[in-house]
Scaffold this motif. Structure first.
Motif, mmCIF file in Angstrom:
data_model
loop_
_atom_site.group_PDB
_atom_site.id
_atom_site.type_symbol
_atom_site.label_atom_id
_atom_site.label_comp_id
_atom_site.label_asym_id
_atom_site.label_seq_id
_atom_site.Cartn_x
_atom_site.Cartn_y
_atom_site.Cartn_z
ATOM 1 N N SER A 217 0.835 -1.191 0.000
ATOM 2 C CA SER A 217 0.000 0.000 0.000
ATOM 3 C C SER A 217 0.874 1.248 0.000
ATOM 4 O O SER A 217 2.106 1.173 0.119
ATOM 5 C CB SER A 217 -0.938 -0.005 1.211
ATOM 6 N N VAL A 218 0.256 2.401 -0.115
ATOM 7 C CA VAL A 218 0.992 3.670 -0.186
ATOM 8 C C VAL A 218 0.485 4.617 0.897
ATOM 9 O O VAL A 218 -0.617 4.450 1.436
ATOM 10 C CB VAL A 218 0.833 4.326 -1.575
ATOM 11 N N LEU A 219 1.312 5.592 1.172
ATOM 12 C CA LEU A 219 0.946 6.676 2.084
ATOM 13 C C LEU A 219 0.597 7.895 1.253
ATOM 14 O O LEU A 219 1.425 8.387 0.487
ATOM 15 C CB LEU A 219 2.099 6.997 3.037
ATOM 16 N N GLU A 220 -0.612 8.378 1.395
ATOM 17 C CA GLU A 220 -1.053 9.537 0.644
ATOM 18 C C GLU A 220 -0.352 10.802 1.147
ATOM 19 O O GLU A 220 0.198 10.825 2.255
ATOM 20 C CB GLU A 220 -2.569 9.691 0.755
ATOM 21 N N PRO A 221 -0.329 11.862 0.318
ATOM 22 C CA PRO A 221 0.299 13.112 0.780
ATOM 23 C C PRO A 221 -0.344 13.605 2.083
ATOM 24 O O PRO A 221 -1.568 13.705 2.199
ATOM 25 C CB PRO A 221 0.034 14.079 -0.373
ATOM 26 N N GLY A 222 0.518 13.894 3.088
ATOM 27 C CA GLY A 222 0.046 14.353 4.401
ATOM 28 C C GLY A 222 -0.397 13.253 5.334
ATOM 29 O O GLY A 222 -0.785 13.532 6.474
ATOM 30 N N GLN A 223 -0.373 12.007 4.903
ATOM 31 C CA GLN A 223 -0.807 10.904 5.754
ATOM 32 C C GLN A 223 0.306 10.521 6.720
ATOM 33 O O GLN A 223 1.473 10.450 6.364
ATOM 34 C CB GLN A 223 -1.205 9.699 4.911
ATOM 35 N N SER A 224 -0.064 10.220 7.966
ATOM 36 C CA SER A 224 0.881 9.808 9.006
ATOM 37 C C SER A 224 0.752 8.316 9.263
ATOM 38 O O SER A 224 -0.294 7.698 9.003
ATOM 39 C CB SER A 224 0.634 10.575 10.303
ATOM 40 N N ALA A 225 1.810 7.738 9.763
ATOM 41 C CA ALA A 225 1.836 6.307 10.092
ATOM 42 C C ALA A 225 2.629 6.108 11.366
ATOM 43 O O ALA A 225 3.587 6.853 11.654
ATOM 44 C CB ALA A 225 2.443 5.511 8.955
ATOM 45 N N GLN A 226 2.241 5.107 12.122
ATOM 46 C CA GLN A 226 2.923 4.767 13.365
ATOM 47 C C GLN A 226 3.328 3.305 13.308
ATOM 48 O O GLN A 226 2.519 2.433 12.945
ATOM 49 C CB GLN A 226 2.029 5.019 14.583
ATOM 50 N N ILE A 227 4.586 3.048 13.661
ATOM 51 C CA ILE A 227 5.111 1.688 13.598
ATOM 52 C C ILE A 227 5.698 1.311 14.951
ATOM 53 O O ILE A 227 6.087 2.184 15.743
ATOM 54 C CB ILE A 227 6.177 1.546 12.497
ATOM 55 N N ALA A 228 5.792 -0.003 15.192
ATOM 56 C CA ALA A 228 6.384 -0.531 16.434
ATOM 57 C C ALA A 228 6.945 -1.907 16.149
ATOM 58 O O ALA A 228 6.280 -2.734 15.504
ATOM 59 C CB ALA A 228 5.357 -0.582 17.545
ATOM 60 N N PHE A 229 8.158 -2.176 16.613
ATOM 61 C CA PHE A 229 8.801 -3.478 16.426
ATOM 62 C C PHE A 229 9.902 -3.638 17.470
ATOM 63 O O PHE A 229 10.304 -2.680 18.137
ATOM 64 C CB PHE A 229 9.355 -3.624 15.011
ATOM 65 N N ARG A 230 10.417 -4.833 17.578
ATOM 66 C CA ARG A 230 11.444 -5.152 18.566
ATOM 67 C C ARG A 230 12.735 -5.560 17.863
ATOM 68 O O ARG A 230 12.707 -6.197 16.807
ATOM 69 C CB ARG A 230 10.984 -6.272 19.487
ATOM 70 N N VAL A 231 13.866 -5.185 18.552
ATOM 71 C CA VAL A 231 15.191 -5.555 18.046
ATOM 72 C C VAL A 231 16.016 -6.064 19.223
ATOM 73 O O VAL A 231 15.725 -5.765 20.401
ATOM 74 C CB VAL A 231 15.898 -4.365 17.359
ATOM 75 N N ARG A 232 17.090 -6.793 18.891
ATOM 76 C CA ARG A 232 17.996 -7.275 19.932
ATOM 77 C C ARG A 232 19.145 -6.287 20.066
ATOM 78 O O ARG A 232 19.742 -5.873 19.083
ATOM 79 C CB ARG A 232 18.506 -8.665 19.595
ATOM 80 N N GLU A 233 19.404 -5.924 21.337
ATOM 81 C CA GLU A 233 20.469 -4.953 21.625
ATOM 82 C C GLU A 233 21.822 -5.606 21.372
ATOM 83 O O GLU A 233 22.121 -6.681 21.911
ATOM 84 C CB GLU A 233 20.361 -4.497 23.071
ATOM 85 N N PRO A 234 22.692 -4.994 20.544
ATOM 86 C CA PRO A 234 24.001 -5.589 20.262
ATOM 87 C C PRO A 234 24.956 -5.532 21.464
ATOM 88 O O PRO A 234 25.853 -6.368 21.582
ATOM 89 C CB PRO A 234 24.540 -4.750 19.102
ATOM 90 N N ALA A 235 24.761 -4.508 22.322
ATOM 91 C CA ALA A 235 25.636 -4.384 23.498
ATOM 92 C C ALA A 235 24.863 -3.657 24.586
ATOM 93 O O ALA A 235 23.938 -2.886 24.308
ATOM 94 C CB ALA A 235 26.926 -3.638 23.152
#
Length: 246
Positions: A217-235
């Protein structure tokens, strides 16, 4: 001693009467005698000579003159060489032919534009008219790509409670471009207290979006999005992070 007596001459008038049709040779033979003898018959010789000339001119064959006059029209009718003739003006091209040529040129231009629409759509100057053309012809266009037009609204990276070495990443961004954009790739870089980068990774849309979301899908002009995900800390020394849109 006495000179010999010349033989008697034939009278000139008798000579002229004897020749019903005097010839040029006879005239030449008589002319010298007429100059020597200045007698009364001399005018008769002159008249005979003139009459002979007039008769000779009258006897001229008119055939060569007629032939010359017959040749003259043929000579005049002979066409002049091509380099001497004035150039002929070509007939004007009908307007419908020009209209047909113009229509073919326009059709060819449209075909080239549709075939090369991906490249044209990637340019900000040509995208508006190629988008209008595809809206009429119902052709598809690739999404606009301008990573610098994404604006980061908020971001946060924090440890996950109860999971050592795990980090929770949250971010919110907006599409500020003039056209709709596909979801961007996101580069996350982690740094220590000295500013050294201790870990970096690029996340594609399918890595950070919810499995139920459409990554195409696409983000229309002026459209906002919120994301969340997890990562492993390298140190364990991670104290800073940066985001970059790709």
């Amino acid at each position: 001693m006495s000179e010999p007596t010349p033989p008697p001459r034939r009278p000139l008038a008798t000579f002229l009467r004897a020749s019903t049709e005097p010839t040029p040779e006879a005239v030449d033979a008589v002319a010298p005698d007429s100059e020597v003898d200045n007698n009364e018959d001399s005018p008769v010789v002159a008249e005979a000579y003139v009459e002979d000339i007039e008769q000779t001119e009258a006897d001229i064959d008119p055939a060569p003159v007629a032939a010359a006059e017959a040749i003259a029209p043929n000579v005049a009718a002979t066409p002049a060489p091509s380099f001497m003739r004035a150039p002929e003006r070509a007939a004007p091209t009908p307007r419908w032919q020009w209209a047909l040529v113009g229509g073919l040129v326009v059709l060819l231009s449209l075909q080239i534009a549709v075939a090369d629409r991906a490249r044209l759509a990637a340019d900000a100057g040509s995208r508006p008219w190629i988008a209008g053309l595809c809206s009429v012809l119902r052709c598809s266009l690739p999404a606009w790509q301008e990573p610098t037009a994404f604006s980061m609204i908020s971001r946060d990276v924090r440890p996950v409670p109860g999971q050592p070495g795990a980090l929770q990443v949250q971010a919110s961004f907006r599409n500020d471009a003039r056209w709709a954009q596909a979801w961007p790739s996101l580069r996350l870089s982690l740094s220590d207290a000295d500013g050294r980068v201790i870990g970096t990774r690029v996340f594609a849309p399918h890595d950070y979006l919810d499995p139920t979301a459409d990554a195409a899908s696409v983000l229309e002009p002026g459209q906002s999005a919120q994301i969340a995900f997890r990562v492993r800390e390298p140190a364990a020394s991670t104290v800073a992070f940066t985001f970059e849109f790709l």
